[in-house]
Design an enzyme around this catalytic site. Structure first.
Site, short mmCIF file in Angstrom:
data_model
loop_
_atom_site.label_atom_id
_atom_site.label_comp_id
_atom_site.label_asym_id
_atom_site.label_seq_id
_atom_site.Cartn_x
_atom_site.Cartn_y
_atom_site.Cartn_z
N SER A 1 -5.90 2.87 17.83
CA SER A 1 -7.10 2.25 17.27
C SER A 1 -6.70 0.93 16.63
O SER A 1 -5.51 0.70 16.33
CB SER A 1 -7.77 3.18 16.25
N GLU B 1 -7.79 -2.35 13.79
CA GLU B 1 -8.59 -2.78 12.64
C GLU B 1 -8.84 -4.28 12.66
O GLU B 1 -7.93 -5.07 12.94
CB GLU B 1 -7.86 -2.40 11.34
N ASP C 1 -10.25 -2.07 -3.39
CA ASP C 1 -9.55 -2.80 -4.44
C ASP C 1 -10.55 -3.45 -5.39
O ASP C 1 -11.56 -4.01 -4.95
CB ASP C 1 -8.67 -3.90 -3.84
N PHE D 1 1.13 -9.29 1.11
CA PHE D 1 0.39 -8.04 1.35
C PHE D 1 1.16 -6.83 0.83
O PHE D 1 0.59 -5.95 0.20
CB PHE D 1 0.14 -7.85 2.86
N HIS E 1 -2.52 3.36 14.45
CA HIS E 1 -3.64 2.50 14.05
C HIS E 1 -3.07 1.13 13.70
O HIS E 1 -2.26 1.00 12.77
CB HIS E 1 -4.35 3.11 12.83
#
Length: 273
Positions: A5, A7, A98, A204, A254
């Protein structure tokens, strides 16, 4: 065959939307189980999330909007769920989200477990619910053990599957999996981050608590501005990680694509998917 998958995040400009469309078309050729679409801090791009999800759905693909606790009232979430149901969306990624800078309250829901519980109360089994997992412990958790307990509780509130934060330490994922495997009965899908930009990755990772191993960080720093070397090294490291995860029986992968098809496609080519 193992499920994959991808994102995305909603585009903010017409040019970005066109790029995302081209990215989706390229990635669609790999027959993903679904595409997920994020939101901004505090749910600030929720409209963009909806429009992106609807475009993916219209193209005949399975789409899963991210839904956040942060800044969301029960009424707002109920309205979004109703809207998604009306548009034939039946998959959701439920997250705490967040807190934006300066925001002190999350909204009606403090934890993702409460959001999952609310989705089930409002819509029954209509939605297939994905939740997040943190193999290296959520950065705001009281302790690793408390984080595992919170994850198990969240799953028991009605989740169907879990996607991990990205990681580069295989042992961290395997240890986390061993800790929870007798306490949950849903798939635990590793999250995969292609490596193309070291400064962005470091930013990140510092924010989300994903460790860049010292040996890996040293090599990436040594490459400096040599983007080709960073990409080649990143492809080798992440592809090896994916192959190890597959050998360990991971039920899927993912990919956090950053709206860019090529790095993910290169990994899939490397592992023969």
């Amino acid at each position: 065959m193992m499920n994959i998958s991808f994102e995305f995040f909603p585009a903010k400009t017409d040019e970005g939307a066109e790029k995302l469309r081209a990215t989706r078309e390229k990635l669609s050729e790999r027959k993903p189980e679904f595409f997920s679409v994020t939101f901004g801090a505090g749910g600030t791009t929720q409209d963009g999330t909806l429009s992106t999800v609807l475009e993916i759905k219209a193209a005949g693909e399975e789409a899963a909007p991210h839904l956040s606790c942060v800044g969301s009232s029960r009424e707002k979430v109920a309205a979004l769920l109703k809207q998604y149901k009306e548009h034939g969306i039946n998959r959701i990624v439920a997250l705490r989200g967040d807190l934006p800078s300066g925001m002190l309250e999350t909204g009606s829901f403090r934890y993702a477990s409460e959001l999952v519980e609310f989705i089930r109360q409002e819509t029954g089994d209509h939605f297939f619910i994905e939740v997040a997992a943190y193999p290296e412990t959520h950065p705001q958790a009281k302790s690793p053990a408390a984080d595992v307990d919170a994850f198990v509780h969240k799953v028991n509130c009605g989740a169907n599957s879990a996607i991990t934060q990205y990681f580069f330490n295989l042992d961290a994922f395997l240890y986390f999996r061993d800790q929870v495997q007798n306490r949950i009965s849903i798939p635990l899908i590793p999250g995969i981050m292609p490596v193309t930009n070291f400064s962005q990755l470091a930013r990140f990772s510092d924010a989300c608590g994903a460790e860049i191993p010292r040996w890996m960080r040293n090599r990436l720093q040594h490459f400096g501005d040599d983007r080709e070397s960073i990409r080649a090294f990143g492809l080798e490291v992440v592809s090896n990680l994916c192959e190890q995860l597959i050998r360990e029986g991971a039920p899927g992968l993912h990919f956090y694509t950053m709206n860019n098809a090529q790095p993910t496609l290169a990994i899939l080519d490397q592992i023969g998917y």
